[in-house]
Write a protein that holds these residues in place. Structure first.
Motif, PDB file in Angstrom:
ATOM      1  N   ALA A   1      -4.046  -0.924   5.555  1.00  0.00           N
ATOM      2  CA  ALA A   1      -3.574   0.350   6.101  1.00  0.00           C
ATOM      3  C   ALA A   1      -3.984   0.511   7.557  1.00  0.00           C
ATOM      4  CB  ALA A   1      -4.110   1.506   5.263  1.00  0.00           C
TER       5      ALA A   1
ATOM      6  N   ARG B   1      -7.443   4.307  -8.366  1.00  0.00           N
ATOM      7  CA  ARG B   1      -6.248   4.002  -7.579  1.00  0.00           C
ATOM      8  C   ARG B   1      -5.729   2.597  -7.897  1.00  0.00           C
ATOM      9  NH1 ARG B   1      -5.977   7.392  -2.855  1.00  0.00           N
ATOM     10  NH2 ARG B   1      -7.706   8.869  -2.755  1.00  0.00           N
TER      11      ARG B   1
ATOM     12  N   SER C   1       1.505   8.911  -6.723  1.00  0.00           N
ATOM     13  CA  SER C   1       1.667  10.336  -6.446  1.00  0.00           C
ATOM     14  C   SER C   1       1.719  11.146  -7.742  1.00  0.00           C
ATOM     15  CB  SER C   1       2.951  10.567  -5.643  1.00  0.00           C
ATOM     16  OG  SER C   1       3.130  11.940  -5.375  1.00  0.00           O
TER      17      SER C   1
ATOM     18  N   VAL D   1       0.846  -1.201   0.000  1.00  0.00           N
ATOM     19  CA  VAL D   1       0.000   0.000   0.000  1.00  0.00           C
ATOM     20  C   VAL D   1       0.879   1.248   0.000  1.00  0.00           C
ATOM     21  CG1 VAL D   1      -1.763   1.295   1.253  1.00  0.00           C
ATOM     22  CG2 VAL D   1      -1.882  -1.205   1.166  1.00  0.00           C
ATOM     23  N   ARG D   2       1.900   1.248   0.838  1.00  0.00           N
ATOM     24  CA  ARG D   2       2.835   2.379   0.880  1.00  0.00           C
ATOM     25  C   ARG D   2       3.500   2.590  -0.488  1.00  0.00           C
ATOM     26  NH1 ARG D   2       2.631   6.328   4.575  1.00  0.00           N
ATOM     27  NH2 ARG D   2       3.036   5.675   6.721  1.00  0.00           N
TER      28      ARG D   2
ATOM     29  N   ASN E   1      -2.477   1.585 -10.300  1.00  0.00           N
ATOM     30  CA  ASN E   1      -1.358   0.887  -9.670  1.00  0.00           C
ATOM     31  C   ASN E   1      -1.041  -0.405 -10.413  1.00  0.00           C
ATOM     32  OD1 ASN E   1       0.592   0.597  -7.456  1.00  0.00           O
ATOM     33  ND2 ASN E   1      -0.683  -1.119  -6.804  1.00  0.00           N
TER      34      ASN E   1
ATOM     35  N   THR F   1      -4.753   2.927  -0.556  1.00  0.00           N
ATOM     36  CA  THR F   1      -4.299   4.310  -0.383  1.00  0.00           C
ATOM     37  C   THR F   1      -5.427   5.215   0.091  1.00  0.00           C
ATOM     38  OG1 THR F   1      -4.647   4.853  -2.733  1.00  0.00           O
ATOM     39  CG2 THR F   1      -2.471   4.019  -2.102  1.00  0.00           C
TER      40      THR F   1
ATOM     41  N   LEU G   1      -5.064   4.948   3.793  1.00  0.00           N
ATOM     42  CA  LEU G   1      -3.776   5.553   4.156  1.00  0.00           C
ATOM     43  C   LEU G   1      -3.907   7.071   4.233  1.00  0.00           C
ATOM     44  CD1 LEU G   1      -0.731   5.152   4.665  1.00  0.00           C
ATOM     45  CD2 LEU G   1      -0.401   5.275   2.185  1.00  0.00           C
ATOM     46  N   GLU G   2      -4.527   7.663   3.227  1.00  0.00           N
ATOM     47  CA  GLU G   2      -4.748   9.112   3.239  1.00  0.00           C
ATOM     48  C   GLU G   2      -5.675   9.526   4.373  1.00  0.00           C
ATOM     49  OE1 GLU G   2      -4.395   9.558  -1.646  1.00  0.00           O
ATOM     50  OE2 GLU G   2      -6.216  10.217  -0.607  1.00  0.00           O
TER      51      GLU G   2
ATOM     52  N   GLN H   1      -5.450  13.325  -4.261  1.00  0.00           N
ATOM     53  CA  GLN H   1      -5.513  13.002  -2.839  1.00  0.00           C
ATOM     54  C   GLN H   1      -6.745  13.709  -2.298  1.00  0.00           C
ATOM     55  OE1 GLN H   1      -1.928  13.089  -0.547  1.00  0.00           O
ATOM     56  NE2 GLN H   1      -3.006  13.374   1.400  1.00  0.00           N
TER      57      GLN H   1
ATOM     58  N   ALA I   1       1.108   4.137  -2.919  1.00  0.00           N
ATOM     59  CA  ALA I   1       0.926   5.574  -2.694  1.00  0.00           C
ATOM     60  C   ALA I   1       2.034   6.378  -3.358  1.00  0.00           C
ATOM     61  CB  ALA I   1       0.875   5.858  -1.197  1.00  0.00           C
ATOM     62  N   GLU I   2       3.251   5.899  -3.253  1.00  0.00           N
ATOM     63  CA  GLU I   2       4.370   6.580  -3.905  1.00  0.00           C
ATOM     64  C   GLU I   2       4.237   6.515  -5.420  1.00  0.00           C
ATOM     65  OE1 GLU I   2       7.968   4.897  -2.414  1.00  0.00           O
ATOM     66  OE2 GLU I   2       7.520   5.392  -0.312  1.00  0.00           O
TER      67      GLU I   2
END
Length: 326
Positions: free
Chosen positions: A196, A57, A19, A11-12, A61, A161, A164-165, A24, A15-16
């Motif tokens: 998350a 998302r 980006s 998940v991290r 990904n 994500t 996460l946000e 977001q 997110a990267e």
């Protein structure tokens, strides 16, 4: 596709990777919503996402992780609309071809939006065709890669994500969710959110919210095994009409979810109207079920903090008019 379960690290990484490619989305609050819930309610509004739902998302990904040869073949999926539109948008972003199998009863607004991204649309009968087999056949014909709507580790990680946000933005306000309500179909969004939340807010209760007649996740959690839907419920929440929980999604969800709750059609329509009148966002029926559960008191954390994922806003105008008149 691999059947390896994704982790919080995935998940991290998603997110990267995402980006600058996705929005977001902010957190929304309203005094009346807090009063009704008796809690601090934080709404995550994915209708504000590009393509109008969280699906961008996971699709993006997964598409970004394809190698050069796979990208040349393009992607294929089946979808009633939001995932199809997301795959079409991701393919357009990366210069790939996209073929989307869509049920003949999919909302016209979702079909048109998917086509605008340049995707090829292949219609099929939702009740008479095996959509997974159709997608596999289309991919074989085109030398393409199938990106399924929910049961895929890269899709699940991308959807995570959202939570996460939510957690990071809540933390900036000095808040930690005590409960989180998530709209649930095949379980990809809530599975990603679980990853998350397990890592960053492990005490939070996570609730799967489904429309009446399509409560496969709730029943599966109670039975301890995946159970199918009987396909007798209303088609109003078209974004959530999965046949049964995914194998990967259920493997994640059954270990952490507090349970599942069900909302009625009337409660969904009232939530759509509430979102429009008070939060100033347009929400589709499937995207409104989590908010409906909080408004109806089925997901509660009195005196605490409740996160609500509003998952999409691609609603047929006639259905939206019905909600406003409810």
């Amino acid at each position: 596709m691999t059947d390896t379960l994704p982790t919080f690290d995935d998940v991290r990484a998603a997110a990267e990777r995402l980006s600058g490619r996705i929005v977001q989305t902010p957190l929304l609050r309203h005094r009346l919503l807090d009063e009704i819930a008796g809690a601090t309610v934080l709404v995550k509004p994915e209708p504000l996402q590009r393509t109008g739902s969280f699906k961008l998302r996971g699709a993006t990904n997964a598409a970004l992780l394809l190698d050069a040869e796979a990208r040349r073949g393009g992607i294929v999926t089946h979808s009633s609309g939001n995932h199809g539109q997301a795959c079409a948008a991701a393919a357009h972003m990366l210069g790939m071809k996209a073929t989307i199998a869509m049920p003949t009863d999919a909302p016209a607004i979702k079909v048109a939006a998917t086509r605008r991204w340049g995707a090829e649309i292949v219609p099929y009968d939702r009740h008479g065709v095996d959509r997974d087999a159709l997608a596999a056949s289309l991919a074989a014909e085109r030398g393409a890669t199938v990106i399924p709507p929910f049961d895929h580790p890269h899709v699940i990680a991308g959807q995570g994500t959202v939570a996460l946000e939510l957690i990071e933005d809540a933390g900036a306000l000095g808040l930690v969710p005590d409960a989180v309500a998530v709209c649930t179909g095949g379980g990809g969004l809530i599975a990603g959110c679980v990853l998350a939340l397990e890592a960053l807010a492990p005490k939070a209760e996570v609730w799967a919210v489904e429309p009446e007649g399509w409560d496969d996740t709730k029943r599966s959690l109670e039975a301890g095994r995946r159970l199918p839907n009987s396909v007798t419920g209303s088609p109003l929440c078209d974004a959530l009409l999965a046949k049964q929980p995914g194998a990967l999604t259920f493997a994640i969800n059954h270990r952490h979810l507090a349970g599942g709750v069900v909302v009625t059609e009337a409660e969904v329509l009232r939530a759509m109207r509430f979102a429009f009148e008070h939060l100033k966002i347009v929400v589709e029926p499937g995207g409104a079920v989590a908010l409906a559960a909080v408004l109806a008191g089925r997901v509660a954390a009195r005196g605490g903090v409740i996160g609500v994922v509003v998952s999409g806003g691609n609603v047929d105008p006639g259905v939206f008019a019905r909600a406003l008149a409810a």
